[in-house]
Design an enzyme around this catalytic site. Structure first.
Site, PDB file in Angstrom:
ATOM      1  N   CYS A   2     -14.605  17.477  -0.218  1.00 38.16           N
ATOM      2  CA  CYS A   2     -15.719  18.330   0.566  1.00 38.16           C
ATOM      3  C   CYS A   2     -16.860  17.494   0.922  1.00 38.16           C
ATOM      4  O   CYS A   2     -17.353  16.867  -0.010  1.00 38.16           O
ATOM      5  CB  CYS A   2     -16.143  19.626  -0.011  1.00 38.16           C
ATOM      6  N   ARG A  31     -13.853  12.790   3.250  1.00 37.77           N
ATOM      7  CA  ARG A  31     -14.003  13.623   1.891  1.00 37.77           C
ATOM      8  C   ARG A  31     -13.343  14.809   1.921  1.00 37.77           C
ATOM      9  O   ARG A  31     -13.057  15.366   0.923  1.00 37.77           O
ATOM     10  CB  ARG A  31     -15.461  13.919   1.490  1.00 37.77           C
ATOM     11  N   TRP A  81     -12.260  20.370   1.564  1.00 34.78           N
ATOM     12  CA  TRP A  81     -10.824  20.199   1.059  1.00 34.78           C
ATOM     13  C   TRP A  81     -10.285  21.218   0.159  1.00 34.78           C
ATOM     14  O   TRP A  81     -11.129  21.624  -0.816  1.00 34.78           O
ATOM     15  CB  TRP A  81     -10.685  18.759   0.044  1.00 34.78           C
ATOM     16  N   ASN A 107     -19.649  22.504  -2.336  1.00 32.59           N
ATOM     17  CA  ASN A 107     -18.579  21.620  -2.890  1.00 32.59           C
ATOM     18  C   ASN A 107     -18.542  21.557  -4.262  1.00 32.59           C
ATOM     19  O   ASN A 107     -19.275  21.793  -5.058  1.00 32.59           O
ATOM     20  CB  ASN A 107     -19.237  20.099  -2.264  1.00 32.59           C
ATOM     21  N   GLY A 108     -17.174  21.763  -4.749  1.00 34.23           N
ATOM     22  CA  GLY A 108     -16.956  21.986  -6.178  1.00 34.23           C
ATOM     23  C   GLY A 108     -16.076  23.129  -6.410  1.00 34.23           C
ATOM     24  O   GLY A 108     -15.663  23.730  -5.305  1.00 34.23           O
ATOM     25  N   GLU A 492       1.683   0.614  -7.180  1.00 33.47           N
ATOM     26  CA  GLU A 492       0.740   0.863  -6.017  1.00 33.47           C
ATOM     27  C   GLU A 492       1.377   0.744  -4.533  1.00 33.47           C
ATOM     28  O   GLU A 492       0.895   1.348  -3.747  1.00 33.47           O
ATOM     29  CB  GLU A 492      -0.254  -0.498  -6.158  1.00 33.47           C
ATOM     30  N   LYS A 496       1.114   3.676  -1.920  1.00 34.66           N
ATOM     31  CA  LYS A 496       0.389   3.509  -0.589  1.00 34.66           C
ATOM     32  C   LYS A 496       1.436   4.316   0.368  1.00 34.66           C
ATOM     33  O   LYS A 496       1.189   4.752   1.274  1.00 34.66           O
ATOM     34  CB  LYS A 496       0.252   2.151  -0.305  1.00 34.66           C
ATOM     35  N   GLU A 499       1.649   8.083   0.320  1.00 33.85           N
ATOM     36  CA  GLU A 499       0.475   8.888   0.894  1.00 33.85           C
ATOM     37  C   GLU A 499       0.065   8.488   2.322  1.00 33.85           C
ATOM     38  O   GLU A 499      -0.284   9.034   3.200  1.00 33.85           O
ATOM     39  CB  GLU A 499      -0.902   8.470   0.143  1.00 33.85           C
ATOM     40  N   HIS A 515      19.192   0.804 -15.950  1.00 35.42           N
ATOM     41  CA  HIS A 515      19.141   1.775 -17.016  1.00 35.42           C
ATOM     42  C   HIS A 515      19.082   3.299 -16.070  1.00 35.42           C
ATOM     43  O   HIS A 515      19.190   4.437 -16.631  1.00 35.42           O
ATOM     44  CB  HIS A 515      17.974   1.972 -17.897  1.00 35.42           C
ATOM     45  N   LYS A 619     -10.879  11.945  -0.197  1.00 35.34           N
ATOM     46  CA  LYS A 619     -11.294  10.717  -0.735  1.00 35.34           C
ATOM     47  C   LYS A 619     -11.613  10.819  -2.224  1.00 35.34           C
ATOM     48  O   LYS A 619     -11.270  10.083  -3.160  1.00 35.34           O
ATOM     49  CB  LYS A 619     -12.369   9.995   0.149  1.00 35.34           C
TER      50      LYS A 619
HETATM   51  C1  F6R Z   1      -4.977   6.045  -3.607  1.00 32.60           C
HETATM   52  C2  F6R Z   1      -6.184   6.497  -3.958  1.00 32.60           C
HETATM   53  C3  F6R Z   1      -6.400   7.678  -5.030  1.00 32.60           C
HETATM   54  C4  F6R Z   1      -7.513   7.245  -6.012  1.00 32.60           C
HETATM   55  C5  F6R Z   1      -7.687   8.206  -7.032  1.00 32.60           C
HETATM   56  C6  F6R Z   1      -8.927   7.698  -7.926  1.00 32.60           C
HETATM   57  O1  F6R Z   1      -4.709   5.434  -2.489  1.00 32.60           O
HETATM   58  O2  F6R Z   1      -7.057   6.361  -3.579  1.00 32.60           O
HETATM   59  O3  F6R Z   1      -5.151   7.586  -5.799  1.00 32.60           O
HETATM   60  O4  F6R Z   1      -7.232   5.668  -6.444  1.00 32.60           O
HETATM   61  O5  F6R Z   1      -7.861   9.520  -6.591  1.00 32.60           O
HETATM   62  O6  F6R Z   1     -10.126   7.900  -7.492  1.00 32.60           O
HETATM   63  P1  F6R Z   1     -11.339   7.345  -8.003  1.00 32.60           P
HETATM   64  O7  F6R Z   1     -10.978   5.709  -7.861  1.00 32.60           O
HETATM   65  O8  F6R Z   1     -12.601   7.601  -6.837  1.00 32.60           O
HETATM   66  O9  F6R Z   1     -11.545   7.837  -9.348  1.00 32.60           O
END
Ligand code: F6R
Length: 624
Positions: A2, A31, A81, A107-108, A492, A496, A499, A515, A619
């Protein structure tokens, strides 16, 4: 999670609030983008519009209705969000009180909302939404209309804040005081932007960087009251408190796309700078130094065990820290997904160093892990990209990554900066404990300092990856394999792709495939293999070459990321992405980059045109 904005400007400029509020919402949209809304306040009147979906839906409605409806010099806005209640128009913020005079954005999570809701309903008020947030709008109106705070907007807002449990940033407005916003925060962010004859509020500085660089950070359980020419900080009881003024050190351009078609693409290209800036200043006169080093060398010498806690991509950076720290420092390192950490009752004491890695510094799972670690007496070092955010504030020491603002929801430059920062932590430990000689540390530092230029070279792979994604066409699934530090890179890469392209993807240690997961391999299945340097541990390299042969023999289409000049892999690679040589531990800083391109390109092939805002994500995740 949010985005919140607030603005109080000059009443002489009646269109000002709407324009500034919508612009701030656009910058805050990363966000959360389940819905967006804005409330403009003028004497005796409140104009609210809110719409499910991305901000574009709200903008369209406002344009259709005509902007004149929104005349006023004060506004609050929100990008959501969803946590409580589906993302629809009704659940979108701002929420308005039963008498139509007060509006709030939140927010929260308000944890005691059920109890407050029942109380409001008992007073004969029907709640419109399914959210936890709406209670705050009714409560502030009730407090303003009758009782000890009657007629006092500020005192009414404070009385509401005192009653709330959970994590929240709340902005309150009232038609009787159109030139004032009262805002309070607990465990979620709120920054004040101090302008000339105008005042701003934002979840982060991106909301107002176009207008001012003077900002004020608020402490835990602080309230700020803004008017166009002043701000006052206090606690929830109204006792005056101090904010922390600071000057924002990045400019508007950093928060703009700068000619790229997405923030993510721009941020991929910013990686050489992100790594360079993160390393800068940490190696002075042959010594490794941490930013806010409230941990002495003595403290670092007493460490008997390291835990790394983080989520998502930050967790993958933590996996890499484990390889580096165990190798350089000979200390046991455990890495834990932050959301699991405190529930497992990990063994922690004063001799435990917990490294909490977070781009945003707001992630609730990581924050709670930090709090748990501290409550058990462990020392906490935060690796964070956001100055003054909650996780570094609650930690014993901080190492800031200097990736700049990361707007694309999928982490790219912040991830590489985290890897670099984690390695600095490893080197600081090795230095304090004497497990590496100064010249050995210097040699690793030299190699690290060469990395940004090497990333520049890897960025040249973009067109090759584009063609590869086109050739692949539609794919239902994709596997990623790696060994040693290549394994977190595989994880990773898979994250990517999931998502961004919404394709099923898995990362495996290459040796684990036989395995079980090798059963997934069928004719034409694309498998990415991250190959370690042939110059490093030969055994690793030769084992993975065998693994590639095993999957090729079963029909896999191999996409191989390997060092330039690695002849051994060539016969088994359907596609070969060559990266510069870097040495085993540092290779992830290079091998991750083509996988970022790959996921972005496949996402576009799959029709996701807005890679900055993948569905269902936000985010910064401020709920557990
Ligand atoms: C993936 C991504 C998320 C963040 C995770 C942690 O591309 O961006 O997996 O890495 O939500 O976020 P932070 O680093 O802000 O704690």
């Amino acid at each position: 999670m949010c985005g919140i904005v607030g603005y109080v400007g000059d009443p002489a400029i009646q269109s000002g609030a709407l324009d500034i509020g919508l612009d701030a919402l656009a910058r805050m949209e990363y966000r959360g983008y389940d819905s967006a809304g804005i409330a403009v306040v003028r004497p005796g009147e409140l104009e609210v519009e809110k719409k499910a979906g991305k901000l574009a839906n709200l903008l369209e409605t406002i344009e259709t209705d005509g902007r004149d409806r929104f005349a006023g010099a004060t506004c609050i806005g929100h990008t959501r969000w969803a946590t409580h209640g589906r993302p629809n128009d009704t659940n979108a913020h701002p929420h308005v009180s039963f008498d139509g005079k007060a509006a709030i954005v939140h927010n929260g999570i308000i944890e005691n909302f059920a109890e407050l809701r029942a109380e409001i309903e008992a007073a004969g008020i029907e709640l419109a939404s399914e959210t936890d947030s709406e209670v705050a709008a009714h409560l502030v109106a009730l407090a303003y209309n009758a009782g000890p705070t009657a007629g006092d907007f500020e005192a009414s807002a404070l009385s509401v804040l005192r009653r709330l449990e959970g994590a929240f940033t709340l902005l309150f407005t009232h038609v009787d005081e159109p030139g004032t916003i009262v805002a309070g925060r607990r465990s979620t962010p709120l920054i004040v932007g101090v302008g000339d004859n105008e005042m701003f509020l934002g979840s982060d500085v991106a909301g107002f960087i176009a207008h001012t660089r003077q900002a004020v950070e608020l402490g835990q359980d602080n309230v700020v009251v803004i008017t166009k020419d002043a701000y006052r900080v206090m606690d929830f009881d109204g006792t005056p408190a101090e904010g922390r003024p600071f000057t924002i050190d990045w400019d508007l351009e950093a928060a703009e796309k700068g000619g790229f078609d997405s923030f993510m693409m721009k941020e991929i290209y910013e990686q050489p700078a992100a790594v360079r800036d993160t390393l800068a200043g940490h190696f002075v006169d042959g010594r490794v130094i941490l930013d806010e080093q409230r941990l002495s060398d003595d403290d670092l010498r007493q460490v008997e065990k390291v835990f790394v806690v983080a989520c998502g991509s930050a967790y993958h950076s933590g996996l890499l820290a484990k390889y580096a720290i165990e190798h350089w420092v000979r200390l046991p390192v455990e890495i834990e997904v932050a959301s699991e950490f405190r529930y497992r009752d990990p063994v922690l004491d004063r001799q435990t160093l917990v490294v909490a890695v977070s781009q945003s510094g707001e992630t609730a799972d990581t924050l709670e892990a930090v709090r748990h670690a501290k409550s058990q007496g462990a020392r906490v070092l935060a690796v964070c990209n956001t100055n003054g955010s909650q996780i570094p504030r609650e930690s014993d020491a901080v190492l800031y990554t200097h990736a700049g603002p990361e707007i694309g929801v999928a982490s790219t430059k912040a991830f590489l900066a985290q890897v670099a920062a984690n390695y600095i932590v490893g080197l600081a430990l090795a230095q304090a404990r004497g497990t590496k000689y100064p010249d050995e540390i210097e040699s690793i530092v030299d190699q690290l300092e060469e990395i940004p230029a090497k990333i520049e070279k890897v960025l040249e792979l973009k067109d090759q990856v584009h063609e590869l994604a086109e050739e692949l066409g539609p794919i239902p699934t994709m596997l990623f394999l790696g060994r040693h530090v290549g394994y977190p890179v595989a994880l990773e890469g898979a994250l990517k792709l999931k998502e961004l392209a919404y394709i099923h993807a898995e990362g495996f240690p290459a040796g684990e495939l036989k395995h079980g997961p090798i059963a997934l391999i069928e004719e034409g299945l694309p498998v990415v293999v991250v190959v370690p340097s042939p110059q490093g541990r030969e055994i690793l390299h030769s084992k993975i070459v065998t693994n590639i042969q095993e999957i090729r023999a079963r029909g896999a289409r191999t996409i191989v990321i390997a060092e330039e000049g690695d002849e051994a892999v060539k016969p088994y690679a359907n596609a070969l992405l060559e990266i510069p040589a870097s040495g085993t531990l540092l290779q992830p800083l290079l091998s991750t980059v083509p996988l970022q391109f790959l996921s972005a390109e496949i996402a576009r092939q799959c029709g996701n045109t807005d890679i900055d805002k993948p569905r269902n994500l936000a985010k910064s995740v401020t709920v557990e």
